[in-house]
Every structure is written in structure tokens, then in C-alpha cells.
Enzyme design. Sequence first.
Site, PDB file in Angstrom:
ATOM      1  N   CYS A   1     -93.332 -59.003 -73.338  1.00 58.27           N
ATOM      2  CA  CYS A   1     -93.045 -59.679 -74.610  1.00 58.27           C
ATOM      3  C   CYS A   1     -94.197 -60.564 -75.079  1.00 58.27           C
ATOM      4  CB  CYS A   1     -91.776 -60.513 -74.497  1.00 58.27           C
ATOM      5  SG  CYS A   1     -90.389 -59.584 -73.859  1.00 58.27           S
TER       6      CYS A   1
ATOM      7  N   HIS B   1     -91.462 -65.949 -79.849  1.00 60.84           N
ATOM      8  CA  HIS B   1     -90.893 -64.663 -79.452  1.00 60.84           C
ATOM      9  C   HIS B   1     -89.376 -64.754 -79.598  1.00 60.84           C
ATOM     10  CE1 HIS B   1     -89.586 -61.239 -77.322  1.00 60.84           C
ATOM     11  NE2 HIS B   1     -89.312 -61.856 -76.190  1.00 60.84           N
TER      12      HIS B   1
ATOM     13  N   ASN C   1     -83.910 -58.806 -79.274  1.00 62.73           N
ATOM     14  CA  ASN C   1     -85.205 -59.002 -78.632  1.00 62.73           C
ATOM     15  C   ASN C   1     -85.974 -57.682 -78.671  1.00 62.73           C
ATOM     16  OD1 ASN C   1     -87.351 -59.326 -76.891  1.00 62.73           O
ATOM     17  ND2 ASN C   1     -86.150 -60.307 -75.264  1.00 62.73           N
TER      18      ASN C   1
END
Length: 311
Positions: A112, A236, A266
Site C-alpha cells: 500500500c 492511504h 482499501n
Amino acid sequence: MNAGILGVGRHVPENVVTNQDLEKKMDTSDEWIRTRTGIEERRIASDDIDTSDMAYEAALNAIEQAGISGADLDLILVATVTPDTPFPSVSCMLQERLGAKKAAAMDISAACAGFMYGLVTAKQFIESGSYKNILVVGVEKLSKITNWDDRNTAVLFGDGAGAAVVGPVSIGKGILAFELGADGTGGKHLYQEGEYLVMNGREVFKFAVRQMGESCVNVLEKAGIDKEDVDLLIPHQANIRIMDAARQRLELPEEKMSKTVHKYGNTSAASIPISIVEELEAGKIKDGDLIVMVGFGGGLTWGAIAMRWGR
Ligand code: UT7
């Protein structure tokens, strides 16, 4: 010379999967997902769409916005942990499809935090004068490695792509400061085993809350900028509670934090570039704005960037 963003693009699959859809497939509830994560729905790509297809669509938009063509690219960096195949890389697939004949190409594996690693890598080539136009893509088809029998992870993730063309901008604009980091001792908390993603959510949560705040404070210090001068925080998009912790560390009001997690879940390396595009479209990023981006992920990895928007 400084390195900055010349154009951006995003692509998300059309297929929307809501929390209510998931309630029908597993032992979960809209209420649990919403309150623990902030997620309301996510996009899931169909079987005939792979990672490189989403990356390509996002890249086309970014290149167009930058006012260049594929042939102008010097380097293609694709941040992903869900490539179509281990090799050839997604970046090589893009190199062909974009007609980027003179571009070098490589994928970056930093989960990520991958888009942060990509931007910072691009910055080095731009500021050394080696390259002029670098395509950085964050893309994931996480649904390929999602275990739909594991409610601990299945409700969290989504598919999508975001892209940016990085190039030279005037002094005072672009990337002002960055921090990248890794802690391999935490690799056991978030990894792929066989075909599926496995996560110890609580451990990743604790790490993320600590590291996101820490990295934001560090990049501001490196850039010599006060918290109150930050116009927008783009964290994020993993979990609204983690994002809010970073925001509170910078003492920013809610309206100064980008939030797309409710729509897309996500999307790993794609979440920050997707959010940049959405904020631009909403008119929330203007020329001269000070933006802080921060990501964390499996590895464990993290990265933060302080950027003055504009060319
Ligand atoms: O991009 C980086 C990747 N990862 C992350 O950012 C994830 C970081 N971690 C998190 O976001 C959170 O830890 C989660 C959202 C994954 C979990 O939230 P939590 O508040 O840490 O929940 P928990 O793990 O403490 O679980 C609480 C309860 C458990 O039940 P018991 O043991 O208390 O009876 C779970 O079994 O919630 C249960 N649970 C669920 N219930 C309904 C776990 N998943 C679900 C679910 N639906 N989908």
C-alpha cells in the site's frame, strides 16, 4: 529543478459491491463494516479485466492531462502486489500498450506504500536530470487474492488504479520532502500465503496509527512547514479510524483530509492517486496548495511526501 505532478488519471471497475451485498455472502453486517472501517462499498473487477487493464486506462488519462504521448515517456513505474503475472511486469505491458518505445519499465513491490515509493523514485531521476517524463501507476486487483471465506479481510479491499506523470516543475513546487521506510520484522502481520492475502488486523492497525502520524510530522519538519499550513492530507485509504488518527496528529479539521475509503474500500497502492484525482475534480486541490500524502502497508513499508501542487 524540482519534480512534480504534470497530470493524473484514475480508473475503477464499474461493478459496485455494497456492504449489503456482502451481508448476503458472509457473516458480517453493514453496521460492523461502516463503524470499524468507514467503508460503504467497493469496486470489484470482472474476471476478464486484469491489473494491467485498469493501469492502462488510468495511465491514458494521466498522459493526456500532462499533454504528452506514450512516446514521450522515459520510464514507467508500476506499484502493485497483484500483477497480471510475476513477469513480464505490468510496467512492460503498459510500455507496449502505450507505445512508450523509449521508456524503461519496472514494477515496484511495496504494497500500500507503493505509490509513495514510486513518486520518490521518479523524483530522483527527474532531479538528476536523467529523465523528463515518468509515469507512476498505483494499481491493484486485490479481489484476485481475497479469501471470500475470511470476513476479517474480505470486507476491506477493492480494485482500482491511479496514475501520475512526474516531470520537472519550477523551484518551490512539486515534492518538497519525503520519507520512506520499511520494517521487515512486521512482515508476518500482512502477507500472501498461497493464493490468498492474510492479515493480523490489530497489529497492522497499531503500526499504521503510529507510523502515519510520525511520518507526516517528519516530512513537514524536513520541508520546514508548519502543520497549520497544510491544505490537504491525502492518507492511504485503509480505514477511516487510522486516517483520522493521522489527521488528528496534524491537528487538521475533517475538511482538510481526503476521504474516498467509503466508495472504494482499501485499494492498496491505488488509493492515494485515486484520491488525488477525486480531490482535483472536486476543486479541493488548487495551484500552490500544500499537500501531505502518507501510506503504509505490507512489508511492512511506509512513505510520506510533502508536495506543493502545481507546475
Ligand atoms: O492497507 C493496509 C492493510 N490493512 C489495514 O489497514 C487494516 C488495519 N486494521 C484494521 O483496519 C482493523 O484492525 C480491522 C478493520 C481489520 C478490524 O477492526 P478491529 O476494531 O481491530 O476489530 P478486531 O480485529 O478487534 O475484531 C473485533 C471483532 C472480532 O470478534 P470477537 O473476537 O471480538 O468476537 C472479529 O471476529 O469483530 C469480528 N469481525 C467481524 N465481524 C463482522 C471481524 N471481521 C468482521 C466482519 N464482520 N467483517
